[in-house]
Design an enzyme around this catalytic site. Sequence first.
Site, short mmCIF file in Angstrom:
data_model
loop_
_atom_site.label_atom_id
_atom_site.label_comp_id
_atom_site.label_asym_id
_atom_site.label_seq_id
_atom_site.Cartn_x
_atom_site.Cartn_y
_atom_site.Cartn_z
N PRO A 2 0.79 -1.18 0.22
CA PRO A 2 0.04 -0.03 0.02
C PRO A 2 0.72 1.28 0.13
O PRO A 2 2.04 1.39 0.57
CB PRO A 2 -0.68 -0.01 1.34
CG PRO A 2 -0.74 -1.58 1.77
CD PRO A 2 0.67 -1.80 1.13
N GLU A 3 0.43 2.21 -0.65
CA GLU A 3 1.23 3.49 -0.75
C GLU A 3 0.65 4.48 0.59
O GLU A 3 -0.26 3.99 1.27
CB GLU A 3 1.04 4.21 -1.92
CG GLU A 3 1.74 3.32 -3.02
CD GLU A 3 2.10 3.88 -4.43
OE1 GLU A 3 2.48 5.06 -4.37
OE2 GLU A 3 2.11 3.35 -5.41
N LYS A 52 4.38 5.18 5.46
CA LYS A 52 3.70 4.08 5.58
C LYS A 52 3.63 3.27 6.80
O LYS A 52 3.31 2.38 7.06
CB LYS A 52 4.57 3.06 4.40
CG LYS A 52 4.27 3.23 3.11
CD LYS A 52 5.22 2.48 2.20
CE LYS A 52 5.04 3.23 0.77
NZ LYS A 52 6.07 2.33 -0.25
N ARG A 170 13.75 9.30 11.25
CA ARG A 170 14.54 8.78 10.01
C ARG A 170 13.46 8.84 8.62
O ARG A 170 14.12 8.46 7.50
CB ARG A 170 14.76 7.32 10.32
CG ARG A 170 15.79 6.94 11.54
CD ARG A 170 16.05 5.37 11.46
NE ARG A 170 14.97 4.53 12.04
CZ ARG A 170 15.05 4.35 13.23
NH1 ARG A 170 15.52 4.72 14.21
NH2 ARG A 170 13.90 3.62 13.70
N ASN A 211 5.39 2.88 -5.86
CA ASN A 211 5.73 2.85 -7.41
C ASN A 211 4.78 3.62 -8.18
O ASN A 211 5.19 3.75 -9.07
CB ASN A 211 5.69 1.34 -7.68
CG ASN A 211 6.82 0.86 -8.68
OD1 ASN A 211 7.52 1.70 -8.88
ND2 ASN A 211 6.49 -0.12 -9.34
N ARG A 324 12.24 -2.24 -8.34
CA ARG A 324 10.59 -1.92 -8.82
C ARG A 324 10.57 -1.77 -10.37
O ARG A 324 11.64 -0.94 -10.69
CB ARG A 324 10.06 -1.23 -7.95
CG ARG A 324 10.14 -1.45 -6.50
CD ARG A 324 9.16 -2.89 -6.20
NE ARG A 324 7.76 -2.40 -6.31
CZ ARG A 324 6.71 -2.03 -5.57
NH1 ARG A 324 7.29 -1.42 -4.38
NH2 ARG A 324 5.51 -1.82 -5.98
#
Length: 334
Positions: A2-3, A52, A170, A211, A324
């Site tokens: 999932p984005e 995410k 981060r 992606n 990817r």
Amino acid sequence: MPEGHTVHRLARTFDTLYAGQVLRVSSPQGRFADGAGVLDGRRLVASEAWGKQLFLGFVPAGVPDPRPTASDTVWLRTHLGLYGAWTFAGAPDAPEVAHAIGAPRRRIGERDSVPPSAPSSSVTSDTWDVPEPRGQVRVRLLGEHAVADLTGPTACEVITADEKQAVEARLGPDPIRDDGDPEAFVARVGRSRVTIGQQLMDQAVVAGVGNIYRAEALFRAGVDPLRPGRDVPASSVRAIWDDLVVLMRDGADHGAIVTTRPEDRDAGRADAEGAHATPARTRQNTDGAPGAVPSDQAFYVYHRDGLPCRVCGSPVLVKELAGRNLFWCGTCQT
Ligand SMILES: [Zn+2]
């Protein structure tokens, strides 16, 4: 995977379902038994997404009018990774929620949200039947009107406020968040000779882009994905950020990624597929609403390799980059 827009939808879902409630937390599978023991019987007071990462904040049930920053807040951090999924079921009076978000991978453009399915009954609570866990449920959150089960996550842990800050430190800025800092993104991209196509997939550069948004934002900006970040004009990098803000917030609001402008879609095919012969004006007005744009019309380049570019007609290209497949138009993106 999932984005970021999907994770933000999850955060909103948890807020709708559970904010302010004392939850029963368990690990039906057993692998998270200790963490569930820490959270069980606490009150959920915060639900946040950063890229995410999903963070759910809990305080002791007895804390009055709790604030998420309180030192006694503990956080459940989860990351779905490639295979994770949250599945929801609710009582008949539960707010409408996402039914399942995450793996198995959903068809592109498919809606993330559907009304909750009628739970298959087994455990009876006071007012509604709670379904049995299905599959390897790492953690189960049971509230007043709904149950949420997490399967197959990459990360599922209880952390302190300091540890949460360390995780966030981060991460790059998140275009969906109000505190997303465009300058941090522009500066970071411009410091590196790594291609911009790779940098957009780096969660330390920008959080939440996957992606699809990578390929589509680069196409819309007319930027060659293989160009080193420091060779891309800062104005173009800033334009990519501004576009991501619009695209990803739209995705979070509607549960579907749509990046094509109405004039660039295949109107002829859309007409043929639309059984209701929708007039063009109406179709434009509903642009962006879930289901309003057929999935094969939603993108410029993503998974369109070999097909003609919607703008110039050149065949869309594909190449593996950062593990990817990257899709782009060699004519429009220079
Ligand atoms: Zn093109």
